[in-house]
Design a protein around this motif. Structure first.
Motif, PDB file in Angstrom:
ATOM      1  N   LEU A 120       0.831  -1.198   0.000  1.00 31.99           N
ATOM      2  CA  LEU A 120       0.000   0.000   0.000  1.00 31.99           C
ATOM      3  C   LEU A 120       0.868   1.250   0.000  1.00 31.99           C
ATOM      4  O   LEU A 120       1.939   1.284   0.606  1.00 31.99           O
ATOM      5  CB  LEU A 120      -0.904   0.030   1.244  1.00 31.99           C
ATOM      6  CG  LEU A 120      -1.922  -1.097   1.402  1.00 31.99           C
ATOM      7  CD1 LEU A 120      -2.628  -0.944   2.747  1.00 31.99           C
ATOM      8  CD2 LEU A 120      -2.931  -1.091   0.269  1.00 31.99           C
ATOM      9  N   GLN A 174      -2.522   5.450   1.807  1.00 36.47           N
ATOM     10  CA  GLN A 174      -3.621   4.502   1.986  1.00 36.47           C
ATOM     11  C   GLN A 174      -3.630   3.857   3.366  1.00 36.47           C
ATOM     12  O   GLN A 174      -4.609   3.216   3.744  1.00 36.47           O
ATOM     13  CB  GLN A 174      -3.528   3.404   0.914  1.00 36.47           C
ATOM     14  CG  GLN A 174      -3.686   3.898  -0.508  1.00 36.47           C
ATOM     15  CD  GLN A 174      -3.478   2.783  -1.516  1.00 36.47           C
ATOM     16  OE1 GLN A 174      -2.383   2.232  -1.642  1.00 36.47           O
ATOM     17  NE2 GLN A 174      -4.537   2.420  -2.207  1.00 36.47           N
ATOM     18  N   TYR A 189      -6.841   1.979   5.574  1.00 34.38           N
ATOM     19  CA  TYR A 189      -6.712   0.531   5.752  1.00 34.38           C
ATOM     20  C   TYR A 189      -6.696   0.170   7.235  1.00 34.38           C
ATOM     21  O   TYR A 189      -7.348  -0.794   7.655  1.00 34.38           O
ATOM     22  CB  TYR A 189      -5.425   0.053   5.075  1.00 34.38           C
ATOM     23  CG  TYR A 189      -5.209  -1.439   5.177  1.00 34.38           C
ATOM     24  CD1 TYR A 189      -5.750  -2.298   4.223  1.00 34.38           C
ATOM     25  CD2 TYR A 189      -4.456  -1.992   6.223  1.00 34.38           C
ATOM     26  CE1 TYR A 189      -5.553  -3.673   4.305  1.00 34.38           C
ATOM     27  CE2 TYR A 189      -4.258  -3.356   6.313  1.00 34.38           C
ATOM     28  CZ  TYR A 189      -4.811  -4.192   5.353  1.00 34.38           C
ATOM     29  OH  TYR A 189      -4.621  -5.549   5.448  1.00 34.38           O
TER      30      TYR A 189
END
Length: 220
Positions: free
Chosen positions: A4, A8, A12
């Motif tokens: 990622l 992000q 998450y």
């Protein structure tokens, strides 16, 4: 986490935090601590989001283990009103113990003398971890931390003992003693059994609670 982009991560982590719920995703927080850097941890802490702060504080433990000057920050987080953030401090200290046990011993003995019961609580919870108590020096340190914190608890006036902070310390001592004693009974049992002579109601309570723990009950 590696697949990622850093941008992000917050989304998450919130999605996979396990919150709201009884248990935060500790394994994910440990992965963040392994993969992140100081800017990442600082950014998470400033969000105020409980789980992101949790991850950031655990990350500070890695920086501490690598020689980073973050002890005072962790001491401050140890007194956070949010219990999960306080637990993150204990996990951070355990990371230090994995890499530099002697430094951990010095730190927790210092914290055990702090006036704030939540800092004392962090010291006890940080060092009273079975995987860290594999040597006599480690057990002696854990017993000393528990002893100092118990003595400080017994010295507090009755009106202070009703506070959330002192109750959190008492709760931690209600299991930390059993962890330390079970790691090396020859070192720990005499100190623990000496507590039975105390007439202090909180000391009596923590003796009773620890004695219920299977790891200790079989030794008594």
């Amino acid at each position: 986490m590696r697949v990622l982009d850093a941008a992000q991560w917050p989304g998450y982590l919130r999605e996979h935090s396990g919150l709201p719920g009884p248990r935060a995703n500790i394994e994910l927080a440990q992965a963040v601590a392994d993969e992140g850097d100081q800017d990442c941890f600082d950014g998470f802490i400033t969000t105020g989001d409980e789980y992101l702060v949790f991850c950031g504080v655990v990350g500070l433990g890695r920086l501490l283990a690598e020689g980073g000057e973050v002890e005072q920050r962790l001491r401050g987080h140890a007194a956070d009103a949010r219990w999960r953030v306080r637990e993150a401090v204990a996990l951070a200290l355990q990371r230090l113990g994995d890499g530099d046990p002697l430094r951990l011993f010095d730190l927790v003995l210092d914290w055990a003398d702090d006036e704030n019961p939540l800092v004392q609580r962090a010291a006890a919870a940080g060092v009273c971890e079975p995987r860290l108590l594999s040597t006599s020096d480690a057990v002696e340190c854990a017993i000393e931390v528990c002893s100092r914190s118990t003595k400080a608890l017994a010295a507090r006036p009755p009106d202070e003992r009703r506070s959330t902070e002192v109750r959190a310390l008492r709760q931690a001592l209600g299991y930390c003693w059993s962890v330390a004693v079970a790691a090396d009974p020859a070192i720990g049992l005499p100190a623990f059994q000496a507590l039975a002579a105390s007439a202090d109601p909180d000391v009596t309570w923590l003796v009773r609670e620890n004695s219920k723990k299977t790891r200790l009950a079989k030794l008594l």
